[in-house]
Design an enzyme around this catalytic site. Structure first.
Site, PDB file in Angstrom:
ATOM      1  N   ASP A  54       0.741  -1.204   0.190  1.00 13.76           N
ATOM      2  CA  ASP A  54       0.030  -0.001   0.079  1.00 13.76           C
ATOM      3  C   ASP A  54       1.017   1.064   0.116  1.00 13.76           C
ATOM      4  O   ASP A  54       1.777   1.204   0.694  1.00 13.76           O
ATOM      5  CB  ASP A  54      -0.859  -0.202   1.316  1.00 13.76           C
ATOM      6  CG  ASP A  54      -2.039   1.008   1.424  1.00 13.76           C
ATOM      7  OD1 ASP A  54      -3.072   0.442   1.543  1.00 13.76           O
ATOM      8  OD2 ASP A  54      -1.734   2.078   1.423  1.00 13.76           O
ATOM      9  N   GLU A  63      -5.149   2.291  -3.762  1.00 10.30           N
ATOM     10  CA  GLU A  63      -3.726   2.205  -3.615  1.00 10.30           C
ATOM     11  C   GLU A  63      -3.129   1.068  -3.027  1.00 10.30           C
ATOM     12  O   GLU A  63      -1.903   1.119  -2.511  1.00 10.30           O
ATOM     13  CB  GLU A  63      -3.203   3.523  -2.949  1.00 10.30           C
ATOM     14  CG  GLU A  63      -4.154   4.410  -2.264  1.00 10.30           C
ATOM     15  CD  GLU A  63      -4.423   3.677  -0.756  1.00 10.30           C
ATOM     16  OE1 GLU A  63      -5.146   2.923  -0.815  1.00 10.30           O
ATOM     17  OE2 GLU A  63      -3.501   3.942   0.080  1.00 10.30           O
TER      18      GLU A  63
HETATM   19  N1  LIG Z   1      -5.404   9.227  -7.936  1.00 13.45           N
HETATM   20  C1  LIG Z   1      -5.862   8.391  -7.504  1.00 13.45           C
HETATM   21  N2  LIG Z   1      -6.312   8.422  -6.325  1.00 13.45           N
HETATM   22  C2  LIG Z   1      -6.935   7.255  -5.451  1.00 13.45           C
HETATM   23  C3  LIG Z   1      -7.311   6.271  -6.290  1.00 13.45           C
HETATM   24  N3  LIG Z   1      -8.003   5.270  -5.670  1.00 13.45           N
HETATM   25  C4  LIG Z   1      -7.815   5.800  -4.347  1.00 13.45           C
HETATM   26  N4  LIG Z   1      -7.210   6.967  -4.522  1.00 13.45           N
HETATM   27  C5  LIG Z   1      -6.892   7.690  -3.322  1.00 13.45           C
HETATM   28  O1  LIG Z   1      -5.994   7.043  -2.274  1.00 13.45           O
HETATM   29  C6  LIG Z   1      -5.941   7.738  -1.080  1.00 13.45           C
HETATM   30  C7  LIG Z   1      -6.120   6.792   0.032  1.00 13.45           C
HETATM   31  O2  LIG Z   1      -5.878   7.452   1.138  1.00 13.45           O
HETATM   32  P1  LIG Z   1      -5.687   6.506   2.697  1.00 13.45           P
HETATM   33  O3  LIG Z   1      -6.661   5.302   2.519  1.00 13.45           O
HETATM   34  O4  LIG Z   1      -6.185   7.732   3.785  1.00 13.45           O
HETATM   35  O5  LIG Z   1      -4.282   6.252   2.710  1.00 13.45           O
HETATM   36  P2  LIG Z   1      -2.870   7.048   2.792  1.00 13.45           P
HETATM   37  O6  LIG Z   1      -3.264   8.348   2.652  1.00 13.45           O
HETATM   38  O7  LIG Z   1      -2.007   6.460   1.351  1.00 13.45           O
HETATM   39  O8  LIG Z   1      -2.406   6.683   4.145  1.00 13.45           O
HETATM   40  P3  LIG Z   1      -1.718   5.361   4.683  1.00 13.45           P
HETATM   41  O9  LIG Z   1      -2.083   4.384   3.699  1.00 13.45           O
HETATM   42  O10 LIG Z   1      -1.898   5.368   6.110  1.00 13.45           O
HETATM   43  O11 LIG Z   1      -0.130   5.680   4.449  1.00 13.45           O
HETATM   44  C8  LIG Z   1      -7.321   8.417  -1.007  1.00 13.45           C
HETATM   45  O12 LIG Z   1      -7.267   9.663  -1.139  1.00 13.45           O
HETATM   46  C9  LIG Z   1      -8.087   8.040  -2.333  1.00 13.45           C
HETATM   47  O13 LIG Z   1      -8.892   9.241  -3.049  1.00 13.45           O
HETATM   48  C10 LIG Z   1      -7.119   6.274  -7.758  1.00 13.45           C
HETATM   49  O14 LIG Z   1      -7.551   5.576  -8.668  1.00 13.45           O
HETATM   50  N5  LIG Z   1      -6.511   7.612  -8.288  1.00 13.45           N
END
Ligand SMILES: Nc1nc2c(ncn2[C@@H]2O[C@H](COP(=O)(O)OP(=O)(O)OP(=O)(O)O)[C@@H](O)[C@H]2O)c(=O)[nH]1
Length: 465
Positions: free
Chosen positions: A331, A374
């Site tokens: 992740d 992600e």
């Molecule tokens: N650009 C983009 N962002 C995505 C996609 N799918 C999910 N996200 C974003 O990925 C982010 C995941 O955030 P969190 O689950 O809070 O995790 P993080 O900020 O990576 O924090 P940690 O995992 O704790 O390190 C969110 O802002 C989602 O909007 C995508 O297909 N494209």
């Protein structure tokens, strides 16, 4: 009215079993004519063996031959010997006709022509039958690779040729791409793509409605595609493949010797190509749809459903054969902040670069999938924990170096956290394995991110790095 009885077959005797006589015997083989006797002084004459094979009485002495001749309608004398002619005329009853000299040759030529025509018709029917069988088989298959091979097999059979290939037109790049081949050595595929050149042979073939016959490619002035030249091809018949008015590729049939493919073969290959193009295009679209159904649109890795299917399949296999199966979950760290700062499109670009990096690091036998926004998973059959952890660490280091490596795409340094678990050590079924790897990933996040954690070491700080 009296019923007419069917005419009884003509009874013929042949004197002279050399080249002319044996050709006549061969030409009459499938006719109704009954050969009552064959005569030649020379027991080694070619027609003698043929007569023995067909159970026709054979004589080497003219005197003995005259008896069955008296019972024949016609005696054909191909000896050209006036003495034989005289004896036949003197001894045979007037009812028996004797054909000799030019008349005998005429008979032979007529019989031979009729036979050649019958053979040509049989050959054409056999060729068309093959195309029909191909059409039936293509409508039943759902497998593109199988379809290509069937098309090639049929084309080679129709043209009686040793090799062939199908090349598809890539409209985007203006290149021809080799899709399938038969009758060539392995290294043939090293020229998978070649450019279309105006005035080149490929362009010429594509622009014609009917197949192009080339008796000797070394005599051509226009440039020939490197594939054919490299493989030692000398003669070609090539039919354009068209589907719904669009040119999609070329069907090549090749020989390694100079040769003029017959017009009929070219015509039938044209028919075959018309049908094959439609069927191949249908299967290509089907394959594309199938591929899309198991692929994540953004990263081109396997999607969540495909991952779950393969996880179940590989778990079952590993348990059945007592083999290890490792799973890495990973992740991106603080991806939300990256998205917020650089925008969603930049975030997408990061996900794509990460996916390409994963793909580069894993082996062909591993399955890399995007299982969430992600979140990614790597399923590693036949892999022990240590090896999976090494792969995870390598990946972690590669991701940490991405910003330096691709400054135009990755806006700031990024990291990933990874969890590793292995069946049977940390779990016994698919669900438990997924959970075990995910727990390890969670521990990596809690432990400060940018690290790899192996499942049982949940309390530890992760793998040293
Ligand atoms: N650009 C983009 N962002 C995505 C996609 N799918 C999910 N996200 C974003 O990925 C982010 C995941 O955030 P969190 O689950 O809070 O995790 P993080 O900020 O990576 O924090 P940690 O995992 O704790 O390190 C969110 O802002 C989602 O909007 C995508 O297909 N494209």
């Amino acid at each position: 009215m009296a019923k007419e009885s069917p005419p009884r077959p003509l009874r013929l005797a042949l004197v002279g079993a050399g080249r002319g006589g044996s050709s006549l015997l061969e030409a009459l083989e499938e006719s109704e004519t009954e050969i009552v006797a064959v005569c030649d002084r020379n027991p080694a004459a070619p027609g003698i063996a043929a007569a023995h094979r067909r159970g026709i009485p054979v004589h080497h002495d003219l005197e003995a031959f005259l008896a069955p001749c008296a019972d024949a309608d016609l005696v054909v004398d191909v000896t050209g010997d006036p003495e034989v002619g005289r004896r036949l005329a003197a001894r045979l009853p007037p009812r028996v006709h004797v054909l000799d000299g030019t008349a005998a040759r005429l008979l032979w030529e007529l019989t031979r022509t009729t036979r050649a025509q019958a053979e040509a018709a049989t050959r054409r029917n056999r060729r068309l039958e093959r195309v029909y069988e191909l059409a039936v088989a293509l409508s039943a298959t759902g497998d593109l690779h199988d379809a290509y091979q069937r098309v090639l097999r049929c084309a080679l059979e129709v043209a009686e040729a040793p090799a062939g290939s199908v090349a598809l037109l890539d409209e985007r790049t203006g290149e021809m791409v080799l899709a399938a081949w038969r009758g060539f050595p392995e290294h043939f595929a090293s020229f998978r793509r070649w450019r279309l050149r105006p005035g080149g042979l490929t362009t010429h073939i594509l622009n014609r409605d009917s197949p192009t016959i080339i008796p000797d490619i070394t005599a051509l002035e226009e440039p020939v595609n490197p594939l054919l030249a490299e493989a030692g091809v000398r003669s070609v018949v090539a039919a354009p493949l068209r589907a719904q008015g669009r040119i999609v590729g070329i069907l090549y049939v090749d020989d390694f010797a100079p040769r003029r493919f017959d017009e009929e073969a070219a015509w039938i290959l044209g028919l075959l190509a018309e049908y094959a193009a439609l069927a191949l295009e249908r299967l290509r679209l089907l394959e594309e749809t199938r591929r899309m159904a198991v692929t994540d649109g953004l990263t081109r890795l396997a999607n969540q459903q495909e991952f779950m299917r393969r996880l179940a399949e590989e778990t079952e296999r590993a348990n059945r054969y007592g083999r290890p199966l490792s799973l890495i979950t990973l992740d991106l760290d603080r991806f939300k902040a990256y998205n917020d700062r650089y925008g969603h499109l930049a975030g997408n670009e990061l996900l794509q670069t990460l996916a390409a990096t994963i793909q580069r690091v894993v082996r062909r036998s591993d399955l890399a999938a995007r299982t969430g926004g992600e979140e990614f998973c790597i399923l590693m059959p036949e892999t022990e924990t240590e090896e999976a952890a090494r792969c995870a660490e390598r990946l972690r280091r590669e991701v940490a170096a991405l910003a330096d490596r691709y400054p135009e795409r990755i806006r700031q340094a990024v990291t990933v956290s990874l969890g590793v678990a292995t069946l049977p050590h940390h779990a016994e079924d698919a669900e438990a394995l997924y959970r075990a790897a995910d727990d390890a990933l969670y521990t990596a996040k809690r432990g400060g991110r940018n690290r790899t954690v192996i499942h049982p070491d949940l309390a530890a700080d992760g793998v040293p790095h």
